[in-house]
Write a protein that holds these residues in place. Structure first.
Motif, PDB file in Angstrom:
ATOM      1  N   ALA A   1      -8.792  83.866  47.475  1.00 22.67           N
ATOM      2  CA  ALA A   1      -8.960  82.873  48.543  1.00 22.67           C
ATOM      3  C   ALA A   1      -9.869  81.759  48.027  1.00 22.67           C
ATOM      4  O   ALA A   1     -10.893  81.446  48.620  1.00 22.67           O
ATOM      5  CB  ALA A   1      -9.530  83.524  49.789  1.00 22.67           C
ATOM      6  N   THR A   2      -9.465  81.187  46.917  1.00 21.83           N
ATOM      7  CA  THR A   2     -10.327  80.264  46.158  1.00 21.83           C
ATOM      8  C   THR A   2     -10.127  78.796  46.501  1.00 21.83           C
ATOM      9  O   THR A   2     -10.750  77.934  45.892  1.00 21.83           O
ATOM     10  CB  THR A   2     -10.057  80.446  44.659  1.00 21.83           C
ATOM     11  OG1 THR A   2      -8.627  80.380  44.449  1.00 21.83           O
ATOM     12  CG2 THR A   2     -10.563  81.776  44.160  1.00 21.83           C
ATOM     13  N   GLY A   3      -9.247  78.481  47.452  1.00 25.03           N
ATOM     14  CA  GLY A   3      -9.017  77.082  47.791  1.00 25.03           C
ATOM     15  C   GLY A   3      -7.917  76.449  46.962  1.00 25.03           C
ATOM     16  O   GLY A   3      -7.137  77.136  46.286  1.00 25.03           O
ATOM     17  N   GLY A   4      -7.860  75.128  47.005  1.00 26.82           N
ATOM     18  CA  GLY A   4      -6.789  74.394  46.348  1.00 26.82           C
ATOM     19  C   GLY A   4      -7.079  74.058  44.902  1.00 26.82           C
ATOM     20  O   GLY A   4      -8.040  74.549  44.307  1.00 26.82           O
ATOM     21  N   PHE A   5      -6.222  73.185  44.330  1.00 26.42           N
ATOM     22  CA  PHE A   5      -6.360  72.811  42.917  1.00 26.42           C
ATOM     23  C   PHE A   5      -6.518  71.305  42.730  1.00 26.42           C
ATOM     24  O   PHE A   5      -6.373  70.780  41.623  1.00 26.42           O
ATOM     25  CB  PHE A   5      -5.146  73.304  42.110  1.00 26.42           C
ATOM     26  CG  PHE A   5      -3.807  72.764  42.559  1.00 26.42           C
ATOM     27  CD1 PHE A   5      -3.362  71.501  42.164  1.00 26.42           C
ATOM     28  CD2 PHE A   5      -2.987  73.517  43.378  1.00 26.42           C
ATOM     29  CE1 PHE A   5      -2.133  71.009  42.568  1.00 26.42           C
ATOM     30  CE2 PHE A   5      -1.746  73.033  43.795  1.00 26.42           C
ATOM     31  CZ  PHE A   5      -1.323  71.782  43.383  1.00 26.42           C
ATOM     32  N   GLU A   6      -6.872  70.597  43.811  1.00 25.67           N
ATOM     33  CA  GLU A   6      -6.863  69.131  43.775  1.00 25.67           C
ATOM     34  C   GLU A   6      -7.866  68.524  42.812  1.00 25.67           C
ATOM     35  O   GLU A   6      -7.713  67.368  42.403  1.00 25.67           O
ATOM     36  CB  GLU A   6      -7.075  68.563  45.175  1.00 25.67           C
ATOM     37  CG  GLU A   6      -8.353  69.000  45.872  1.00 25.67           C
ATOM     38  CD  GLU A   6      -8.227  70.312  46.617  1.00 25.67           C
ATOM     39  OE1 GLU A   6      -9.166  70.653  47.339  1.00 25.67           O
ATOM     40  OE2 GLU A   6      -7.194  71.009  46.468  1.00 25.67           O
ATOM     41  N   TRP A   7      -8.902  69.269  42.426  1.00 26.37           N
ATOM     42  CA  TRP A   7      -9.889  68.715  41.491  1.00 26.37           C
ATOM     43  C   TRP A   7      -9.537  69.013  40.028  1.00 26.37           C
ATOM     44  O   TRP A   7     -10.281  68.613  39.129  1.00 26.37           O
ATOM     45  CB  TRP A   7     -11.284  69.235  41.822  1.00 26.37           C
ATOM     46  CG  TRP A   7     -11.855  68.570  43.046  1.00 26.37           C
ATOM     47  CD1 TRP A   7     -11.791  69.023  44.334  1.00 26.37           C
ATOM     48  CD2 TRP A   7     -12.556  67.329  43.106  1.00 26.37           C
ATOM     49  NE1 TRP A   7     -12.407  68.144  45.190  1.00 26.37           N
ATOM     50  CE2 TRP A   7     -12.894  67.090  44.468  1.00 26.37           C
ATOM     51  CE3 TRP A   7     -12.943  66.388  42.154  1.00 26.37           C
ATOM     52  CZ2 TRP A   7     -13.592  65.960  44.886  1.00 26.37           C
ATOM     53  CZ3 TRP A   7     -13.645  65.256  42.573  1.00 26.37           C
ATOM     54  CH2 TRP A   7     -13.958  65.051  43.920  1.00 26.37           C
ATOM     55  N   ASP A   8      -8.436  69.696  39.773  1.00 30.08           N
ATOM     56  CA  ASP A   8      -7.949  69.871  38.409  1.00 30.08           C
ATOM     57  C   ASP A   8      -7.015  68.697  38.112  1.00 30.08           C
ATOM     58  O   ASP A   8      -5.910  68.627  38.650  1.00 30.08           O
ATOM     59  CB  ASP A   8      -7.214  71.209  38.266  1.00 30.08           C
ATOM     60  CG  ASP A   8      -6.746  71.469  36.840  1.00 30.08           C
ATOM     61  OD1 ASP A   8      -5.845  70.743  36.368  1.00 30.08           O
ATOM     62  OD2 ASP A   8      -7.271  72.399  36.197  1.00 30.08           O
ATOM     63  N   ALA A   9      -7.449  67.780  37.266  1.00 30.54           N
ATOM     64  CA  ALA A   9      -6.727  66.526  37.053  1.00 30.54           C
ATOM     65  C   ALA A   9      -5.311  66.758  36.539  1.00 30.54           C
ATOM     66  O   ALA A   9      -4.363  66.080  36.971  1.00 30.54           O
ATOM     67  CB  ALA A   9      -7.496  65.632  36.087  1.00 30.54           C
ATOM     68  N   GLU A  10      -5.146  67.722  35.636  1.00 27.63           N
ATOM     69  CA  GLU A  10      -3.824  67.964  35.063  1.00 27.63           C
ATOM     70  C   GLU A  10      -2.866  68.526  36.110  1.00 27.63           C
ATOM     71  O   GLU A  10      -1.721  68.070  36.241  1.00 27.63           O
ATOM     72  CB  GLU A  10      -3.946  68.926  33.878  1.00 27.63           C
ATOM     73  CG  GLU A  10      -2.649  69.133  33.094  1.00 27.63           C
ATOM     74  CD  GLU A  10      -1.723  70.158  33.732  1.00 27.63           C
ATOM     75  OE1 GLU A  10      -0.486  69.977  33.648  1.00 27.63           O
ATOM     76  OE2 GLU A  10      -2.230  71.129  34.333  1.00 27.63           O
ATOM     77  N   MET A  11      -3.325  69.508  36.882  1.00 28.61           N
ATOM     78  CA  MET A  11      -2.476  70.103  37.919  1.00 28.61           C
ATOM     79  C   MET A  11      -2.154  69.077  39.001  1.00 28.61           C
ATOM     80  O   MET A  11      -1.018  68.998  39.479  1.00 28.61           O
ATOM     81  CB  MET A  11      -3.160  71.323  38.527  1.00 28.61           C
ATOM     82  CG  MET A  11      -3.316  72.496  37.586  1.00 28.61           C
ATOM     83  SD  MET A  11      -4.162  73.908  38.355  1.00 28.61           S
ATOM     84  CE  MET A  11      -2.879  74.526  39.453  1.00 28.61           C
ATOM     85  N   ARG A  12      -3.143  68.281  39.379  1.00 23.37           N
ATOM     86  CA  ARG A  12      -2.912  67.280  40.414  1.00 23.37           C
ATOM     87  C   ARG A  12      -1.896  66.234  39.946  1.00 23.37           C
ATOM     88  O   ARG A  12      -0.985  65.864  40.703  1.00 23.37           O
ATOM     89  CB  ARG A  12      -4.223  66.607  40.785  1.00 23.37           C
ATOM     90  CG  ARG A  12      -4.102  65.659  41.982  1.00 23.37           C
ATOM     91  CD  ARG A  12      -5.422  65.000  42.304  1.00 23.37           C
ATOM     92  NE  ARG A  12      -5.855  64.058  41.268  1.00 23.37           N
ATOM     93  CZ  ARG A  12      -6.947  64.177  40.528  1.00 23.37           C
ATOM     94  NH1 ARG A  12      -7.754  65.207  40.697  1.00 23.37           N
ATOM     95  NH2 ARG A  12      -7.248  63.267  39.615  1.00 23.37           N
ATOM     96  N   ALA A  13      -2.023  65.765  38.725  1.00 22.66           N
ATOM     97  CA  ALA A  13      -1.094  64.759  38.214  1.00 22.66           C
ATOM     98  C   ALA A  13       0.331  65.310  38.133  1.00 22.66           C
ATOM     99  O   ALA A  13       1.307  64.590  38.380  1.00 22.66           O
ATOM    100  CB  ALA A  13      -1.557  64.280  36.842  1.00 22.66           C
ATOM    101  N   ARG A  14       0.438  66.602  37.808  1.00 28.75           N
ATOM    102  CA  ARG A  14       1.767  67.212  37.676  1.00 28.75           C
ATOM    103  C   ARG A  14       2.449  67.354  39.040  1.00 28.75           C
ATOM    104  O   ARG A  14       3.656  67.114  39.167  1.00 28.75           O
ATOM    105  CB  ARG A  14       1.637  68.577  37.014  1.00 28.75           C
ATOM    106  CG  ARG A  14       2.983  69.207  36.668  1.00 28.75           C
ATOM    107  CD  ARG A  14       2.878  70.569  36.009  1.00 28.75           C
ATOM    108  NE  ARG A  14       1.555  70.968  35.617  1.00 28.75           N
ATOM    109  CZ  ARG A  14       1.106  72.224  35.725  1.00 28.75           C
ATOM    110  NH1 ARG A  14       1.888  73.163  36.243  1.00 28.75           N
ATOM    111  NH2 ARG A  14      -0.095  72.555  35.325  1.00 28.75           N
TER     112      ARG A  14
END
Length: 534
Positions: free
Chosen positions: A254-267
């Motif tokens: 239950a760790t939240g989203g991935f929006e602060w990972d630049a690579e995942m967000r861009a993809r």
């Protein structure tokens, strides 16, 4: 090795809901949080909680049912979603009322109804009142040694959700402060807060009372599996060392989203981005952990998308969710200078984030355009706009504004002329701005629906995608068990909240669409552990 029955990774509302239910069921529970702050995205939120057929509404004599809620979800969901999500919708509406009653009886939380309708109240099963609740303010002091470790917010948590609604804080901050000053002073003296502060204070206090252990600054780096591929714990980094933690009954991601990972967000979210409004710790840890043991990741293009004003959080640029795009004397246009949605639509974020068949945005970049009267409607708007000095562009002509924004001048002039024509007629013939139950409520009366853009100087600014939390992650079944791509269960592994493939994606069905389902899925995960995994 440390040994527990249940290991919960993350400390937001989904995590604490799971931890509390498991602990109340007699299990030994450890919650780990990689940062030094408890509460996750939930602690920063407005704490609107969408729970259909809840006991608070029933006690107030408001009619609702699980069947109505399921009818509503089926009616308003994106086309084709029912094939994958109907079983999860059914599980949610069955469990959500029980979850809220459980939290009310197991924590200091005092949930009250909020006067907000469903965004699609006219749809089958929709309601104008009764599904939105939020907690009354609580003092952080009840958290003891963790009081100073509750994550703070950019939102004005001195107010409750209902007080924000009733006082119209965005337009009348001084009046609201004067009207509520005795309460605000008392909360200051008692270190109390409403909204996400109250929600997470109550949840964490309930967990502590039930015997849940919290470890801060503890990051899960890998999941442990036995010879049968069952997840039996995690390896974590804590105090500069790596430690293995065993979880006999299950691990809940239950760790939240991935929006602060630049690579995942861009993809997964290509195109223009204005800001992010969640904790910077939302780096996709849970999604990566789940994928490392063979989980299917799904709904990775879904998120809580909503307009944000620029602000600062922990000294860095951040987004403050605010309904500023629906003010009089303004409209929202896409990169072609055309309107594409009602500015009062609660799901304007979905429209801004609309994708074509190739997955690329079809409207971005987007802009809010209006005349100088827009800026005068809100003191808070002017305050937050000052954080980004060059955000607002001004010009004496519409063509001049178009040039500064990079928009086609003729198209913008035509769009504004069409809008002004609607204002003269008294009806938005394109998108029916302000006409349904939700939009009428948010417009604060018919007089604010349609106002022309015809008094220079003209103003414009970007209103691109802002993300309050991504909603993609491990695909689960209706019992919150994590699945492989072939549909088989990864035993011992569960997911909830923003770390799961959310069955209610970007399209919000209520103002509390994120928190209500998130806490419910944490509850469901713990129920599954208690009843199926012995």
């Amino acid at each position: 090795m440390g040994e527990f029955d249940v290991l919960v990774i993350g400390s937001g509302s989904a995590a604490c809901s799971a931890a509390l239910r498991a602990a109340k069921g007699g299990l030994k529970v450890l919650v780990i949080e990689k940062s030094g702050w408890l509460g996750g995205t939930s602690a920063m939120s407005g704490a609107g909680v969408w729970i259909p057929a809840n006991h608070v509404a029933a006690d107030a004599g408001v009619a609702d049912s699980r069947d109505d809620a399921l009818t509503y979800l089926r009616a308003v969901a994106p086309e084709g979603w029912a094939r994958k999500e109907d079983a999860l919708w059914s599980a949610f509406v069955r469990a959500a009322p029980d979850m809220l009653r459980f939290l009310s009886g197991s924590t200091p939380l005092d949930f009250r109804l909020v006067n907000e309708p469903d965004p699609f109240a006219e749809a089958p099963g929709g309601k104008l009142y009764g599904r939105m609740v939020s907690p009354r303010p609580l003092s952080r002091r009840i958290l003891g040694k963790f009081a100073a470790r509750l994550r703070r917010s950019t939102l004005p948590h001195s107010f409750s959700y209902q007080e924000i609604v009733d006082s119209d804080l965005y337009h009348h901050p001084i009046r609201a402060g004067l009207r509520l000053w005795p309460k605000l002073l008392w909360r200051r003296l008692t270190n109390s807060g409403g909204q996400g502060t109250a929600l997470m204070t109550g949840l964490i206090r309930g967990c502590l009372d039930a015997g849940v252990t919290y470890w801060l600054e503890t990051r899960a780096v890998s999941l442990l599996q036995d010879s049968d591929s069952r997840v039996i714990g995690a390896e974590v980094e804590r105090e500069g060392r790596r430690t293995k933690l065993l979880a006999r009954r299950g691990v809940v991601i239950a760790t939240g989203g991935f929006e602060w990972d630049a690579e995942m967000r861009a993809r997964h979210f290509p195109g223009a981005l204005d800001s992010i409004g969640s904790p910077p710790t939302n780096e996709g840890d849970g999604q990566k952990l789940a994928a490392s043991v063979g989980a299917e990741l799904d709904r990775m293009d879904q998120a809580n998308v909503y307009p944000c004003l620029p602000t600062r959080y922990q000294g860095k640029p951040h987004g403050l969710p605010m309904t500023f795009q629906a003010e009089p004397h303004s409209i929202v246009v896409n990169r072609d200078a055309r309107r594409f949605v009602s500015e009062n639509d609660f799901n304007i974020g979905e429209a801004i984030d609309a994708r074509g068949p190739d997955g690329a945005p079809v409207n971005l970049p987007c802009y809010l355009v209006g005349d100088h009267r827009f800026v005068k409607t809100s003191l808070p708007f002017r305050w937050y706009a000052s954080y980004e000095r060059h955000w607002i562009k001004k010009a004496d002509t519409i063509g001049g504004l178009a040039a500064k924004l990079g928009l086609p001048a003729a198209a913008l002039e035509e769009t504004i002329a069409r809008w002004n024509g609607f204002c003269a007629k008294g009806r938005d013939e394109d998108f029916r701005r302000g006409e349904n139950g939700w939009e009428e409520y948010k417009a604060h009366g018919p007089r604010n629906r349609l106002k022309p853009i015809d008094k220079p100087p003209y103003i414009g600014m970007t209103i691109n995608r802002s993300i309050l939390g991504t909603k993609g992650g491990a695909r689960t079944n209706e019992r919150a068990q994590v699945l492989r791509p072939d549909g088989s269960i990864i035993p011992g592994l569960y997911a909830a909240g923003l770390a799961m493939a959310n069955p209610i994606g970007t399209r919000a069905v209520g103002a509390g669409t994120t928190l209500g389902p998130n806490m419910t899925w944490g509850f469901i995960a713990a129920e599954t552990i208690l009843h199926q995994n012995r």
